[in-house]
Design an enzyme around this catalytic site. Structure first.
Site, PDB file in Angstrom:
ATOM      1  N   LYS A  28       0.744  -1.072   0.042  1.00  0.00           N
ATOM      2  CA  LYS A  28       0.225  -0.263   0.100  1.00  0.00           C
ATOM      3  C   LYS A  28       0.730   1.308  -0.238  1.00  0.00           C
ATOM      4  O   LYS A  28       2.178   1.544   0.459  1.00  0.00           O
ATOM      5  CB  LYS A  28      -0.934  -0.357   1.224  1.00  0.00           C
ATOM      6  CG  LYS A  28      -1.869  -1.260   1.611  1.00  0.00           C
ATOM      7  CD  LYS A  28      -3.070  -1.331   0.375  1.00  0.00           C
ATOM      8  CE  LYS A  28      -3.785  -2.894   0.277  1.00  0.00           C
ATOM      9  NZ  LYS A  28      -4.482  -2.790  -0.541  1.00  0.00           N
ATOM     10  N   HIS A  75      -9.759 -10.440  -7.670  1.00  0.00           N
ATOM     11  CA  HIS A  75      -9.128  -9.345  -6.237  1.00  0.00           C
ATOM     12  C   HIS A  75      -9.951 -10.688  -5.109  1.00  0.00           C
ATOM     13  O   HIS A  75     -10.601 -10.476  -5.016  1.00  0.00           O
ATOM     14  CB  HIS A  75      -9.862  -8.493  -5.624  1.00  0.00           C
ATOM     15  CG  HIS A  75     -10.138  -7.490  -4.506  1.00  0.00           C
ATOM     16  ND1 HIS A  75     -11.006  -7.299  -3.804  1.00  0.00           N
ATOM     17  CD2 HIS A  75      -8.799  -6.905  -3.911  1.00  0.00           C
ATOM     18  CE1 HIS A  75     -11.070  -6.794  -2.606  1.00  0.00           C
ATOM     19  NE2 HIS A  75      -9.641  -6.305  -2.973  1.00  0.00           N
TER      20      HIS A  75
END
Length: 384
Positions: A164, A295
């Site tokens: 991230k 995902h």
């Protein structure tokens, strides 16, 4: 004569994450579904959400979906199209399609069970194994914790990893990306995910700084529904653009693909409404030569990946699979190699979806889920 649906029941499981995803998402919610038919058949499925709306999804299933599908032919394609038309007034995607997944997955489970096989057997196994990339919800990790995670991915044989980004200062993102690149070396793929934290101007500034680290893709830097911004971004970005976890319908995927606003799509099988729409979306991408990377949810997306005509990359968020969270009644239907970074079928899978969720167990005391490694063991079950 084709069997018809006679009932649908639900129960909610809430489980804390072993490695917290931060204050916004310390736990995951699974809405388990059981569907019955007039020939005595039973199918098991689920809906899922990590943060918002588990009770709303359950209510939609209980109060709107269950009465509507009663008496409908137990065919996943037929049910999905009728149900989507019925629910569209409440929204074409989002909570509606998340809830619909609970029905669609149960119907595919039922269909495979009746055929005496697994969903992968029913759809046809086309890949013996597919690539898995190491992933983490780690923006709240310290730099030291992030580096340790990257080291674990390397030790597990992953040839691609994703972290991230989106720190308040771009220099912090650069420091973290540089540190991970140093750990994984020049040959492994490195992806970054901004989780919609940036605007277009900041995205271009970030690419100027972070692009030098050899990025495989930049994921969802801008609000996922801002097609105009993504069209401009991809036109000028030196890094491939990935998105799709927050895109919920084939029509919206079509919009992004036809606008040439995306390089890699990442449909979440539950958020798009189940196996039925997921397969349609994959075929849409295939006809436009767009890469697919499902995902999350490796127990499900890993199985579906093995049935697709083209190889795809499967995401494995560290310690976040259903099996690792301890909510499966038995073993996982897939196995991720700890040396090659690939996923394949295990020999322990059940018919249908290949797994079922544990029944109601007494909850244990809650634990602190604020730390990256919380090792929480509280599981809450609700049938109400």
């Amino acid at each position: 004569m084709t069997a018809r649906i006679t009932g649908l029941s639900t129960r909610l499981i809430t489980v804390p994450l072993l490695r917290s995803w931060g204050a916004e998402a310390p736990e995951n919610h699974v809405i388990v579904t059981e569907l019955t038919t007039d020939d005595g058949g039973t199918g098991h499925g689920f809906s899922w959400t990590p943060t918002i709306g588990p009770q709303a999804v359950k209510a939609l299933l209980d109060h709107d979906i269950a009465p509507f599908i009663r008496g409908v032919e137990a065919n996943p394609e037929i049910v999905w199209d009728q149900l989507w038309k019925r629910l569209h007034e409440a929204g074409g995607g989002g909570l509606t399609t998340i809830a619909m997944a609970g029905v669609d997955l149960a119907l595919w489970d039922l269909k495979a069970r009746q055929a005496g096989t697994s969903v992968t057997g029913l759809l046809g196994l086309r890949q013996e194994s597919v690539e898995v990339y190491g992933s983490g919800v780690n923006l709240h990790y310290s730099l030291e914790q992030l580096v340790e995670q990257a080291q674990r991915w390397v030790a597990a044989g992953h040839n691609a990893v994703k972290i991230k980004v989106g720190k308040p200062e771009l220099r912090e993102d650069a420091e973290r990306v540089a540190a991970v690149r140093q750990v994984i070396g020049p040959d492994r793929l490195l992806m970054i995910d901004a989780n919609q934290r940036w605007d277009l101007a900041h995205t271009f500034r970030a690419l100027d700084v972070l692009g030098e680290y050899g990025l495989e893709w930049l994921e969802e830097p801008i609000r996922a529904d801002d097609l105009w911004a993504y069209r401009r971004l991809r036109k000028h970005s030196p890094v491939p653009i990935a998105l799709g976890e927050n895109v919920h319908t084939i029509y919206r995927f079509r919009d992004f693909i036809e606008a040439e606003a995306v390089d890699i799509i990442q449909p979440n099988i539950v958020r798009v409404g189940g196996i039925t729409p997921f397969r349609r979306i994959v075929e849409l991408a295939r006809t436009h030569s767009i890469r697919v990377a499902p995902h999350l949810l490796p127990e499900l997306s890993g199985q579906l990946a093995l049935t697709l005509a083209e190889p795809v990359s499967v995401e494995d968020v560290e310690d976040a699979s259903f099996g690792q969270l301890g909510i499966l009644a038995g073993s996982s239907p897939v196995r991720i190699s700890n040396t090659t970074g690939t996923i394949r079928l295990s020999s322990a899978g059940l018919p249908g979806l290949g797994f079922e969720f544990a029944g109601a167990l007494p909850p244990t005391q809650a634990t602190d889920t604020s730390a990256p490694e919380s090792k929480g063991n509280r599981i809450e079950y609700s049938n109400s």
